[in-house]
Design a protein around this motif. Structure first.
Motif, mmCIF file in Angstrom:
data_model
loop_
_atom_site.group_PDB
_atom_site.id
_atom_site.type_symbol
_atom_site.label_atom_id
_atom_site.label_comp_id
_atom_site.label_asym_id
_atom_site.label_seq_id
_atom_site.Cartn_x
_atom_site.Cartn_y
_atom_site.Cartn_z
ATOM 1 N N GLU A 1 0.854 -1.186 0.000
ATOM 2 C CA GLU A 1 0.000 0.000 0.000
ATOM 3 C C GLU A 1 0.892 1.238 0.000
ATOM 4 O OE1 GLU A 1 -3.258 0.163 -0.282
ATOM 5 O OE2 GLU A 1 -4.048 -1.756 0.375
ATOM 6 N N ARG B 1 1.678 0.219 9.021
ATOM 7 C CA ARG B 1 2.476 0.832 7.950
ATOM 8 C C ARG B 1 3.649 1.587 8.558
ATOM 9 N NH1 ARG B 1 -2.256 2.918 3.728
ATOM 10 N NH2 ARG B 1 -3.447 0.975 3.900
ATOM 11 N N GLU C 1 5.743 4.237 7.908
ATOM 12 C CA GLU C 1 5.893 5.381 7.005
ATOM 13 C C GLU C 1 6.115 6.637 7.833
ATOM 14 O OE1 GLU C 1 2.254 5.725 4.705
ATOM 15 O OE2 GLU C 1 1.014 5.450 6.458
ATOM 16 N N PHE D 1 -3.174 1.590 12.745
ATOM 17 C CA PHE D 1 -4.434 2.324 12.726
ATOM 18 C C PHE D 1 -5.525 1.343 12.318
ATOM 19 C CE2 PHE D 1 -5.023 2.576 8.126
ATOM 20 C CZ PHE D 1 -3.754 2.270 7.680
ATOM 21 N N ASP E 1 -12.876 -1.983 6.480
ATOM 22 C CA ASP E 1 -12.480 -2.477 5.163
ATOM 23 C C ASP E 1 -13.679 -3.167 4.514
ATOM 24 O OD1 ASP E 1 -10.523 -2.920 3.181
ATOM 25 O OD2 ASP E 1 -10.364 -5.008 3.821
ATOM 26 N N HIS F 1 -3.142 1.324 -5.462
ATOM 27 C CA HIS F 1 -2.323 0.129 -5.245
ATOM 28 C C HIS F 1 -2.352 -0.692 -6.528
ATOM 29 C CE1 HIS F 1 -6.129 -1.822 -4.629
ATOM 30 N NE2 HIS F 1 -6.345 -1.230 -3.470
ATOM 31 N N GLU G 1 -8.506 12.890 3.764
ATOM 32 C CA GLU G 1 -8.959 11.693 3.051
ATOM 33 C C GLU G 1 -9.423 10.697 4.097
ATOM 34 O OE1 GLU G 1 -5.869 9.563 0.787
ATOM 35 O OE2 GLU G 1 -6.996 7.784 1.339
ATOM 36 N N ILE H 1 -13.569 -0.461 -0.762
ATOM 37 C CA ILE H 1 -13.052 0.776 -0.173
ATOM 38 C C ILE H 1 -12.578 0.456 1.242
ATOM 39 C CG2 ILE H 1 -15.245 1.466 0.897
ATOM 40 C CD1 ILE H 1 -14.646 4.357 -0.079
HETATM 41 P P1 AMO Z 1 -5.654 3.425 1.611
HETATM 42 O O1 AMO Z 1 -4.199 3.170 1.672
HETATM 43 O O2 AMO Z 1 -6.154 4.643 0.877
HETATM 44 O O3 AMO Z 1 -6.430 2.225 0.919
HETATM 45 O O4 AMO Z 1 -6.213 3.475 3.082
HETATM 46 C C1 AMO Z 1 -7.598 3.669 3.358
HETATM 47 C C2 AMO Z 1 -7.802 4.705 4.452
HETATM 48 O O5 AMO Z 1 -7.076 4.377 5.627
HETATM 49 C C3 AMO Z 1 -6.664 5.549 6.298
HETATM 50 N N1 AMO Z 1 -5.200 5.497 6.526
HETATM 51 C C4 AMO Z 1 -4.592 5.824 7.684
HETATM 52 N N2 AMO Z 1 -5.069 6.286 8.839
HETATM 53 C C5 AMO Z 1 -4.194 6.511 9.838
HETATM 54 N N3 AMO Z 1 -2.854 6.317 9.751
HETATM 55 C C6 AMO Z 1 -2.315 5.859 8.595
HETATM 56 N N4 AMO Z 1 -0.988 5.633 8.530
HETATM 57 C C7 AMO Z 1 -3.197 5.611 7.489
HETATM 58 N N5 AMO Z 1 -3.004 5.156 6.218
HETATM 59 C C8 AMO Z 1 -4.232 5.102 5.650
HETATM 60 C C9 AMO Z 1 -7.070 6.718 5.427
HETATM 61 C C10 AMO Z 1 -7.275 6.088 4.074
HETATM 62 O O6 AMO Z 1 -8.240 6.788 3.313
HETATM 63 N N6 AMO Z 1 -6.655 -1.429 0.617
HETATM 64 C C11 AMO Z 1 -6.962 -0.039 0.254
HETATM 65 C C12 AMO Z 1 -8.444 0.220 0.266
HETATM 66 C C13 AMO Z 1 -9.166 -0.313 -0.946
HETATM 67 O O7 AMO Z 1 -8.660 -0.130 -2.074
HETATM 68 O O8 AMO Z 1 -10.254 -0.880 -0.758
HETATM 69 C C14 AMO Z 1 -6.297 0.881 1.249
HETATM 70 O O9 AMO Z 1 -5.777 0.493 2.277
HETATM 71 O O10 AMO Z 1 -8.270 7.275 5.918
#
Ligand code: AMO
Ligand code: AMP
Length: 441
Positions: A24, A70, A72, A82, A86, A303, A334, A383
């Motif tokens: 991701e 993650r 990052e 977090f 899903d 992704h 977002e 999503i």
């Molecule tokens: P994505 O990477 O956009 O999509 O993540 C979805 C949502 O997760 C939240 N998010 C986070 N919140 C807190 N800390 C983080 N490090 C963090 N990273 C992401 C955000 C983001 O919009 N598998 C795909 C989803 C899909 O395609 O169905 C995914 O993970 O609010």
């Protein structure tokens, strides 16, 4: 959220935490295996591949409230672990998925906060969002917009403007600040320092004292470089009134959008220009790929499993392809992102190829997915919502750390338990690990 999804026929299914890398865009947290010397599990960045496999297995509607990991760079709206809501569905179009999920958000805000979100959520293309707001997650509580002026300044004597105006990868844009003619030199200098953080090399401005007097009614160090026609065009296009100020950004499109997009929010905050309440929207039509200048390669914008808008692998041009991807954005954050997925093995292989993933590597990393696609996959998409971010917005908090029990710091440490920590030699030995301690700083 559970009640809404249960009512719509979704099944709650858990997926493994000790697993294989799920890309991701972040680094993985790894767990060494005791029983398989030299091998590692990865904690999931998301359950992305598992939920796609569930669709292929015949579960048409899945959801899970799930922890994701993650490694990052952390910010105010990111944590290393977090929680996502899903979701994945089969046989629904992009539009149907978005409507179902919009209904979920509306129900959530109604039931929890008694707030009626404005419906339907507006939809904006990625390109329009960047052009008008300098961001792919525009805060619609702020009505100020960037306006493009390259055509007005491409022949002027001011190289700072004319060079990017003529460059196809460049951008020249203006941002009106209501009442900004009253800004002091010091305030303008502070805004100039602010945009420097986003790569801008300066922040040209024009104060509009009395627009009816033409050039004489304007005040700025750069007026001498601009023709009467250009000045009049800039004032008209930015809709500046007497007493306003216009800021300019001129550079690569990315730098100008980043800098003026951030300045727009900063000015709105300083001048209290943001409206109250919640302003959701969908951002759609994302590019499939983005150029990673450092790695000199294409990377997936969402992704690698996201479907392009074309169904023909031969039509897939990485520089121009758009994705069937969508983000739900609320007040400049977002809160959710998803896509319609690739469900044919041939397209998945072509996309892996464009991402520089060789067939052998694709097999090692995702062979189980490619096999499953070969057995016949239904069209599917979904999503994931960031629940911590949602809680932050609903609670009116400024940081995700305010709504998480035992959050981690900016360097991904837990100061209370002192995690992460060193472990003893016996435990390392059991895990077949020898530590290379970094040299003393
Ligand atoms: P994505 O990477 O956009 O999509 O993540 C979805 C949502 O997760 C939240 N998010 C986070 N919140 C807190 N800390 C983080 N490090 C963090 N990273 C992401 C955000 C983001 O919009 N598998 C795909 C989803 C899909 O395609 O169905 C995914 O993970 O609010
Ligand atoms: P200079 O000619 O460098 O003295 O700049 C004149 C004005 O243009 C100053 O107000 C600078 O802040 C501004 N400026 C310089 N570079 C840029 C740029 N890339 N984008 C916007 N304004 C700039």
């Amino acid at each position: 959220m559970r009640a809404y999804l249960d009512a719509h026929g979704f099944v709650d299914i858990e997926t493994p935490m000790l697993t294989k890398a799920t890309p991701e865009g972040a680094r993985d947290y790894l767990v060494p295996s005791r029983t398989h010397a030299g091998k590692f599990f990865a904690l999931p960045q998301s359950p992305q591949i598992f939920k796609q496999l569930l669709m292929i297995a015949g579960f048409e509607r899945y959801y899970q409230i799930v922890r994701c990991f993650r490694d990052e760079d952390l910010r105010a709206d990111r944590q290393p672990e977090f929680t996502q809501l899903d979701v994945e569905t089969s046989f629904l179009s992009q539009d149907e998925i978005m409507q179902l999920m919009e209904g979920l958000a509306v129900t959530l805000f109604r039931e929890v906060l008694g707030v009626e979100l404005p419906q339907p959520f507006p939809r904006m293309s990625y390109q329009d969002a960047m052009r008008r707001y300098g961001s792919d997650k525009p805060d619609l509580r702020v009505t100020l917009e960037l306006v493009d002026i390259a055509d007005l300044v491409k022949d002027c004597d001011f190289k700072v403007f004319s060079a990017p105006a003529k460059d196809p990868g460049g951008r020249v844009a203006a941002l009106r600040v209501p009442g900004g003619a009253a800004l002091t030199r010091k305030q303008i200098d502070d805004y100039t320092a602010f945009v420097t953080r986003y790569g801008a090399k300066g922040l040209a401005y024009v104060k509009v004292n009395q627009s009816a007097s033409g050039r004489e009614g304007l005040q700025s160090p750069i007026i001498k470089f601009l023709s009467d026609a250009a000045l009049a065009g800039i004032v008209a296009r930015s809709a500046a009134a007497d007493g306003d100020l216009i800021f300019f950004g001129a550079d690569s499109a990315k730098v100008v959008s980043d800098a003026l997009g951030a300045l727009r929010l900063k000015v709105a905050q300083d001048l209290s220009l943001a409206a109250e309440g919640f302003r959701p929207l969908w951002v759609v039509d994302f590019p499939m790929f983005e150029w990673d200048a450092e790695g000199r390669r294409w990377a997936a914008m969402h992704h690698p499993f996201t479907s392009p808008q074309t169904d023909d692998p031969a039509q897939l041009n990485p520089a121009t392809a758009l994705a069937r991807a969508y983000d739900m954005v609320l007040n400049g954050t977002e809160i959710g992102g998803g896509s319609v997925r690739i469900f044919r093995q041939e397209m998945q292989s072509v996309v892996f190829g464009l991402l520089g993933i060789e067939p052998a590597e694709a097999r090692t990393k995702f062979g189980f997915l490619l096999d499953a696609l070969r057995f016949g996959a239904p069209p599917h998409g979904g999503i994931a919502f960031g629940l911590d971010r949602l809680a932050m917005l609903m609670a009116g908090a400024d940081s995700i750390r305010e709504v998480i029990a035992f959050p981690k710091t900016q360097t991904a440490a837990d100061l209370m338990t002192d995690a992460p920590t060193e472990v003893g030699e016996a435990q390392l030995r059991e895990l077949h690990i020898r530590v290379r301690t970094p040299p003393p700083a």
